[in-house]
Design an enzyme around this catalytic site. Sequence first.
Site, PDB file in Angstrom:
ATOM      1  N   ASN A 152      16.461   2.678   1.488  1.00 44.56           N
ATOM      2  CA  ASN A 152      15.914   1.619   2.323  1.00 44.56           C
ATOM      3  C   ASN A 152      14.411   1.547   2.110  1.00 44.56           C
ATOM      4  O   ASN A 152      13.794   2.524   1.689  1.00 44.56           O
ATOM      5  CB  ASN A 152      16.201   1.915   3.804  1.00 44.56           C
ATOM      6  CG  ASN A 152      15.742   0.790   4.718  1.00 44.56           C
ATOM      7  OD1 ASN A 152      15.886  -0.395   4.395  1.00 44.56           O
ATOM      8  ND2 ASN A 152      15.166   1.145   5.855  1.00 44.56           N
ATOM      9  N   SER A 187       7.204   2.569   2.937  1.00 46.05           N
ATOM     10  CA  SER A 187       7.887   3.775   2.466  1.00 46.05           C
ATOM     11  C   SER A 187       9.275   3.419   1.952  1.00 46.05           C
ATOM     12  O   SER A 187       9.992   2.635   2.585  1.00 46.05           O
ATOM     13  CB  SER A 187       8.093   4.769   3.622  1.00 46.05           C
ATOM     14  OG  SER A 187       6.904   5.007   4.333  1.00 46.05           O
ATOM     15  N   ASP A 242      15.528   5.165  10.221  1.00 44.42           N
ATOM     16  CA  ASP A 242      14.181   5.231   9.630  1.00 44.42           C
ATOM     17  C   ASP A 242      13.627   6.653   9.566  1.00 44.42           C
ATOM     18  O   ASP A 242      12.401   6.848   9.547  1.00 44.42           O
ATOM     19  CB  ASP A 242      13.177   4.349  10.403  1.00 44.42           C
ATOM     20  CG  ASP A 242      13.569   2.890  10.391  1.00 44.42           C
ATOM     21  OD1 ASP A 242      14.258   2.471   9.441  1.00 44.42           O
ATOM     22  OD2 ASP A 242      13.187   2.177  11.334  1.00 44.42           O
TER      23      ASP A 242
HETATM   24  C1  GRF Z   1      10.533  -5.851   4.571  1.00 42.81           C
HETATM   25  O1  GRF Z   1       9.331  -5.816   5.270  1.00 42.81           O
HETATM   26  C2  GRF Z   1      11.160  -4.489   4.530  1.00 42.81           C
HETATM   27  O2  GRF Z   1      10.229  -3.453   4.518  1.00 42.81           O
HETATM   28  C3  GRF Z   1      11.947  -4.437   5.822  1.00 42.81           C
HETATM   29  O3  GRF Z   1      12.424  -5.740   5.992  1.00 42.81           O
HETATM   30  C4  GRF Z   1      11.589  -6.665   5.303  1.00 42.81           C
HETATM   31  C5  GRF Z   1      12.482  -7.397   4.344  1.00 42.81           C
HETATM   32  O4  GRF Z   1      11.809  -8.420   3.673  1.00 42.81           O
HETATM   33  N1  GRF Z   1      12.983  -3.438   5.762  1.00 42.81           N
HETATM   34  P1  GRF Z   1      12.522  -9.209   2.514  1.00 42.81           P
HETATM   35  O5  GRF Z   1      13.806  -9.782   3.072  1.00 42.81           O
HETATM   36  O6  GRF Z   1      12.781  -8.235   1.397  1.00 42.81           O
HETATM   37  O7  GRF Z   1      11.551 -10.277   2.105  1.00 42.81           O
END
Ligand code: GRF
Length: 209
Positions: free
Chosen positions: A106, A135, A144
């Site tokens: 993730n 991260s 997380d």
């Molecule tokens: C990103 O900020 C990621 O870190 C978080 O969700 C958001 C997803 O953005 N887990 P995208 O859909 O990849 O533009």
Amino acid sequence: MEKLPLVVLISGRGSNLKAIIDAADPLVDIRAVISNRQQAKGLLYAKQAGIPTEIMAHTRFKTRIDFDTALQTRIDFYQPKLLILAGFMRILSPGFVAHYQGRLLNIHPSLLPAFRGLQTHQRVLESGIKEHGASVHFVTEDLDAGPVITQARVPVLPDDDEESLAARVLQVEHRIYPQAIHWFAQGRLQLQGQSVLLDEQTITFNKGD
Ligand code: GRF
């Protein structure tokens, strides 16, 4: 070297998915993109790249376990060796996480273990700290809180609002996620208990680095 088959789960915008597609890693074979939302913009990036897409609406299932079980069946149809969460906005049940243990990644918009959970940019601004980032981590049962593989830091500038800060963080997300996937595809990355090994060396971001 054999290509690493992977499946990507999304829920929305899909900019991280786009970064992974655009990286065009010769060691990576994106077998499918699955979204739990039909309107997810990210599905278009997959379609443009000729990657199979599926929609699995969580709303069609009575319980989280029912959804996760059905999702797992669809994912495993593609026989991925790595499963990528890229803005997938569902909490996954322990059985699902256990099934993909050591092959589930993730990306989170903070310097973990700081600012787990949602609205990280807003909370960072409220806290007054001067550094933020993103991260990539292995997913474990605790939300997380899985061991961190790599991070990138960005400054928090005096004039920042949520949008400007989010955009700065997103830029580095798009760099570190394909990088972590590349390491995995090279066979350099491993989850061992609660530790991440890169080239057989333990990485320790989780200890307040
Ligand atoms: C990103 O900020 C990621 O870190 C978080 O969700 C958001 C997803 O953005 N887990 P995208 O859909 O990849 O533009």
